[in-house]
Design an enzyme around this catalytic site. Structure first.
Site, PDB file in Angstrom:
ATOM      1  CB  CYS A 210      -0.951  -0.019   1.199  1.00  0.00           C
ATOM      2  SG  CYS A 210      -0.120   0.222   2.773  1.00  0.00           S
ATOM      3  N   GLY A 211       0.358   2.397   0.334  1.00  0.00           N
ATOM      4  CA  GLY A 211       1.143   3.634   0.236  1.00  0.00           C
ATOM      5  C   GLY A 211       2.218   3.781   1.304  1.00  0.00           C
TER       6      GLY A 211
END
Ligand SMILES: [Fe+2]
Length: 378
Positions: free
Chosen positions: A71-72
């Site tokens: 994810c980020g």
């Protein structure tokens, strides 16, 4: 606690073929802006994190053992990995997410360079960007086309007892934010950027390199000579190291040529590129190692993990053997892919004409480069 993998481990395990799958749980727009890619293709699925949790058991069943969840920043992916683990699936979460992946730099030494000089290629997989350290252990080194993460260059210099004496940008990059001016200022050393790429004015300390200038590495046997190779940009400077390695910027790649359109003068610069290729590159020793500033596909990475080739190999590309200038120009100009919208802004930042806040710079500095005129020129 979910198992995790660091960006460097992920880079190495992709190269070793040990990653079965990447499950990217970012939003679709973030995924489309830039994906995690290494030196081998890995099957990748994008399922935003809220959709994973809406359909947890099915998503877990669809995911392979030994997958990596991304994810980020590494938080959502860790939650997903924990839940999958509860359901009996062994996956790992990428530590720090794509933010950390975006900063990863991995050094590889280029072999075949005459002693005492050594050349290291730093790969930034998030952008498929290459930067370099050229130096003589115990003496001095030059950093070329640095990213905004200076520490890996400084660590390598310290490890080999080298003092950074110069920082060079081969041209004003359009695809990523340069770390060159800040690194040179922090170290109090000379910075070199072609002023032709900045409309003639460079608003920070700069000593332009002219064709034939030689940079000092402290050792009398070493010659690092600049070559003006207009084409990708008007001012591009390549560095010829010990007559053996040419740090060629974006003039030519392992497969392909640098696009000449990013400064809005596509045809004129395509003619310059033709002249640079035929009048400057072709006369060099065909065994010269060509070390470019980018790659486009994993096919450009050799068995040692390096993105290098020889001049001889570069000239196996059909288009590079086109001897009629206008046919060469037409072929390049008509096959150009559209340039990303951010490229004009990035050029303004790199030439010192725009200073956006740091968080906006981070956003500009995401996504793989699109600096090649075409990847189908080989
Ligand atoms: Fe470039």
């Amino acid at each position: 606690m979910a198992q995790t993998v660091t960006p460097l481990q992920l880079f190495q395990e992709i190269a070793e073929g040990r990653i079965t799958e990447i499950l990217d749980v970012r939003n679709i727009d973030e995924f489309e802006a830039g994906q995690v890619e290494g030196s081998r293709p890995v099957p990748t699925r994008n399922v935003p994190v809220y959709r994973v949790f809406e359909d947890l058991e099915d998503e877990c069943a669809r995911t392979l053992d030994d997958a990596v969840v991304i994810c980020g920043q590494g938080n959502g992916s860790e939650l997903v990995a924990e839940e999958f683990e509860q359901l009996g699936r062994t996956v790992r979460s990428l530590e720090g997410g794509t933010d950390a992946w975006n900063r990863l730099l991995v050094p590889f030494e280029i072999s075949g360079v005459p002693a005492p000089v050594r050349v290291w290629q730093f790969q930034r997989p998030a952008k498929a960007c290459l930067s370099y350290v050229v130096g003589v252990p115990g003496e001095q080194c030059i950093v070329i086309d640095p990213t905004r993460q200076p520490q890996p260059y400084l660590d390598l210099a310290a490890e080999h007892g080298m003092v950074v004496s110069h920082v060079v940008d081969t041209h004003v990059h359009a695809d990523h934010i340069s770390g060159g001016p800040a690194l040179a200022a922090d170290l109090g050393v000379e910075y070199h950027l072609p002023p032709e790429d900045c409309g003639g004015i460079v608003p920070f300390p700069n000593r332009p390199l002219k064709d034939g200038d030689v940079l000092d590495l402290g050792s009398a046997q070493v010659r690092v000579m600049s070559m003006h190779l207009p084409g990708h940009t008007p001012g591009t400077i390549a560095l010829l190291v010990s007559e053996a390695v040419l740090l060629v910027g974006d003039t030519v790649f392992v497969r392909g040529l640098g696009r000449p359109d990013l400064t809005g003068q596509a045809e004129e610069l395509a003619r310059d590129l033709f002249r640079s290729v035929h009048e400057r590159l072709r006369p060099l020793d065909p065994r010269t190692i060509i070390a470019p500033a980018h790659w486009s596909t994993s096919e450009e990475i050799n068995g040692d993990g390096l993105v290098v080739t020889t001049l001889d190999d570069v000239f196996t590309a059909t288009l590079l053997n086109e001897r009629a200038m206008e046919r060469f120009v037409e072929e390049i100009v008509t096959s150009l892919p559209a340039a990303p919208e951010s490229y004009d802004l990035i050029r303004l930042v790199n030439s010192g004409r725009l200073e956006p806040p740091e968080d906006e710079i981070d956003i500009l500095d995401v996504g793989r480069n699109q600096c090649a005129a075409s990847t189908s020129l080989a």
